[in-house]
Motif scaffolding. Structure first.
Motif, short mmCIF file in Angstrom:
data_model
loop_
_atom_site.label_atom_id
_atom_site.label_comp_id
_atom_site.label_asym_id
_atom_site.label_seq_id
_atom_site.Cartn_x
_atom_site.Cartn_y
_atom_site.Cartn_z
N LEU A 65 13.20 63.53 -12.52
CA LEU A 65 13.90 63.52 -12.91
C LEU A 65 15.37 62.82 -12.58
CD1 LEU A 65 12.97 66.06 -15.56
CD2 LEU A 65 12.07 63.65 -15.57
N ASP A 66 16.01 62.15 -12.70
CA ASP A 66 17.01 61.68 -11.27
C ASP A 66 18.15 62.09 -11.79
OD1 ASP A 66 18.53 61.05 -9.19
OD2 ASP A 66 18.18 59.05 -9.48
N CYS A 67 19.01 63.19 -11.17
CA CYS A 67 19.75 63.39 -11.55
C CYS A 67 21.07 63.18 -11.11
CB CYS A 67 20.36 65.14 -12.61
SG CYS A 67 18.90 65.62 -13.33
N GLY B 1 24.10 60.62 -10.10
CA GLY B 1 24.99 59.22 -10.33
C GLY B 1 26.21 60.06 -9.44
N TYR C 288 24.36 56.17 -10.84
CA TYR C 288 23.70 55.73 -10.57
C TYR C 288 23.67 53.92 -9.53
CZ TYR C 288 20.91 59.44 -13.16
OH TYR C 288 20.49 60.21 -13.92
N GLY D 228 21.33 55.17 -7.84
CA GLY D 228 19.93 55.18 -7.66
C GLY D 228 18.75 54.87 -7.62
N VAL E 171 14.52 55.12 -7.00
CA VAL E 171 13.83 54.10 -7.35
C VAL E 171 12.35 53.50 -6.92
CG1 VAL E 171 13.69 52.51 -9.34
CG2 VAL E 171 15.36 53.39 -10.00
N PHE F 272 10.14 57.60 -13.09
CA PHE F 272 11.37 58.17 -12.84
C PHE F 272 12.45 57.97 -14.06
CE2 PHE F 272 15.54 55.58 -12.55
CZ PHE F 272 15.88 56.68 -10.97
N ASP G 154 15.95 58.23 -15.50
CA ASP G 154 16.97 58.77 -15.27
C ASP G 154 18.15 58.69 -16.55
OD1 ASP G 154 17.83 56.00 -16.36
OD2 ASP G 154 17.77 54.91 -14.19
N SER H 77 20.90 57.15 -17.00
CA SER H 77 22.28 56.26 -16.61
C SER H 77 22.63 55.50 -17.91
CB SER H 77 21.48 55.25 -15.73
OG SER H 77 22.52 54.19 -16.24
N GLY I 93 14.84 53.98 -17.52
CA GLY I 93 16.33 54.28 -17.40
C GLY I 93 16.90 55.17 -18.84
N MET J 54 16.61 63.42 -21.91
CA MET J 54 15.46 63.18 -20.32
C MET J 54 14.55 64.40 -20.62
SD MET J 54 16.98 63.93 -16.31
CE MET J 54 17.18 62.74 -15.81
#
Length: 465
Positions: free
Chosen positions: A132-134, A136, A138, A142, A146, A156, A158, A160, A186, A414
């Motif tokens: 979980l990409d937090c 930004g 992104y 980002g 990825v 992945f 996000d 965004s 995304g 998310m």
């Protein structure tokens, strides 16, 4: 988005860009069983990257809340937090432990990983089933995540709301992700799960063919108003300033227009009075329209489903609110055209946004008293009625509603998206790739999960005309 193959072999459709994904000789994408086995064998089912950021801390809290009672194929859900500062990550875990009354959270594993350190990202992704990409904006931070996920077999997710980032990741990594059995999903926060899945929910709630939907977003807040952290403000500034590159990117994609089924949906003006919601409204400025369109393209070209036309709008209230919005919008657009203006906007977010964005973010009281609703007005044709003949004879009104959008609803969306990737591999598209939420989750139980978690999907009315 053009069609993608279910498996890499004829007569499946070709890749979204231009050439078929199928290499020669034929290579099959990993199966759902293979991906599930891979997930169960990794140290962590979920890793929250950027956990010490303003949004990341709330995602950590939501993972901790969701993990209570969750399991994965009979195993306790294993998760970790990741970022570049061990001290800050420890502070976030202590903060979450205190808020939730769960002292055991202080012992959650920590992974040190930095955007500027590719080997550390690779190491993190090799340990995770879902990242979980937090981190930004992104557009700046980002892609390295990825890339690391795709190359190391971690799914992945996000949050965004940046179309240029979302669509460029599709162009660069869709085929490789498909070959590696990795799902890159995304816009899985408030941007754009409520809108994207809201259209699918509306479509699935009528007996017949839905051909057009308009949505109206409304916000509610308490006496202290509402506020959003300036990270979102910065993303908006850079997004507006970079519209030219987004147009060039879309020219490179060279996608054919989607067919218009049924009565053509008319585009509304820049400011208009909506009889549907009895107040003034403006076009929604975020990523929802582009995300919904990408979903509809995927479902039409890959699953032969009727594409739904979509228009997205925001309720702004009375005439005084319209004047204030136009005044703010004029200066925002003017300032984003120049480097000096963008620096001023970024340095003084509270002043230029009339207090809606700040470097401090909202107070807990502001968050507790805030909520949102998106009301969808759809029209279509009853079963047996040809959508290409006559006027629409079915109308439907649905709604997606929930708590504060940025730090309550977004973490819910998310985390539930990540859990769906983890727990429903057999319901995902048959090959990996770069997907919108609607494309990835249209056959899953994500809407049911969101309903239980506090983001509610409801049918308000149905009319046969």
């Amino acid at each position: 988005m053009k069609s993608r193959p279910a498996v890499c072999c004829p007569p499946a459709p070709c890749s979204l860009l231009s050439q078929c994904r199928c290499p020669s000789p034929v290579v099959h994408s990993p199966s759902a069983v293979t991906m599930a086995t891979r997930a169960s064998n990794r140290p962590y089912h979920i890793v929250v990257f950027g956990a010490s950021g303003f949004t990341g801390q709330f995602v950590v809290e939501e993972v901790a809340r969701a993990a209570d009672g969750e399991d994965y194929r009979g195993q306790e859900l294993r998760w970790a937090v990741a970022g570049r500062s061990k001290k800050k990550l420890e502070e976030v875990l202590s903060w979450a432990a205190e808020r939730l009354g769960k002292p055991q959270l202080k012992s959650i594993d920590i992974i040190i990983s930095d955007i500027s350190d590719a080997p550390s990202l690779d190491a993190m992704c090799k340990k995770a089933s879902v990242v979980l990409d937090c981190v930004g904006p992104y557009r700046f931070y980002g892609e390295p995540v990825v890339k690391a996920c795709v190359e190391n077999g971690a799914h992945f997710v996000d949050i965004s709301g940046e179309p240029q980032f979302l669509e460029s990741m599709y162009m660069k990594y869709d085929r490789q992700a498909a070959d590696n059995g990795v799902y890159v999903v995304g816009s899985s926060g408030f941007d754009s799960i409520p809108a994207d899945l809201g259209v699918l929910f509306t479509r699935n709630s009528i007996q017949g063919t839905l051909t057009a939907v308009e949505s109206f977003l409304s916000f509610k807040s308490g006496p202290e108003g509402t506020c959003i952290h300036d990270g979102t403000w910065q993303s908006a500034i850079h997004g507006v300033a970079d519209q030219g590159n987004l147009k060039n990117l879309r020219k490179k994609l060279a996608l054919k227009p989607l067919p218009v089924i049924g009565k053509k949906l008319k585009r509304r003006g820049a400011v208009f009075y909506s009889n549907e919601i009895q107040q003034y409204a403006v076009p929604f400025p975020g990523s929802d329209p582009s995300v919904v369109k990408r979903t509809q393209r995927y479902l039409h070209e890959n699953l032969q489903e009727t594409p739904v036309q979509y228009g997205a709008y925001v309720a702004v209230g009375g005439i005084a609110s319209v004047i204030r919005l136009m005044f703010a919008g004029f200066f925002f657009l003017l300032f984003t055209k120049f480097s000096f203006g963008r620096k001023l906007l970024i340095k003084f977010p509270k002043f230029f946004s009339f207090g809606y964005f700040s470097k401090e973010g909202p107070t807990q009281k502001q968050m507790d008293e805030s909520s949102f609703s998106i009301t969808f007005f759809g029209e279509g044709y009853s079963q047996g009625q040809d959508p290409q003949q006559g006027k629409p004879n079915v109308k439907i009104c649905t709604q997606v509603s929930g708590p504060e959008v940025a730090y309550v609803a977004t973490p819910i969306a998310m985390v539930q998206a990540g859990l769906t990737l983890l727990k429903e591999p057999e319901s995902l598209p048959k090959s990996g790739g770069v997907y919108t939420p609607g494309a990835a989750f249209s056959k899953t139980k994500l809407i049911d999960r969101l309903n239980k978690a506090g983001v509610r999907f409801t049918v308000l009315s149905k009319i046969d005309t």
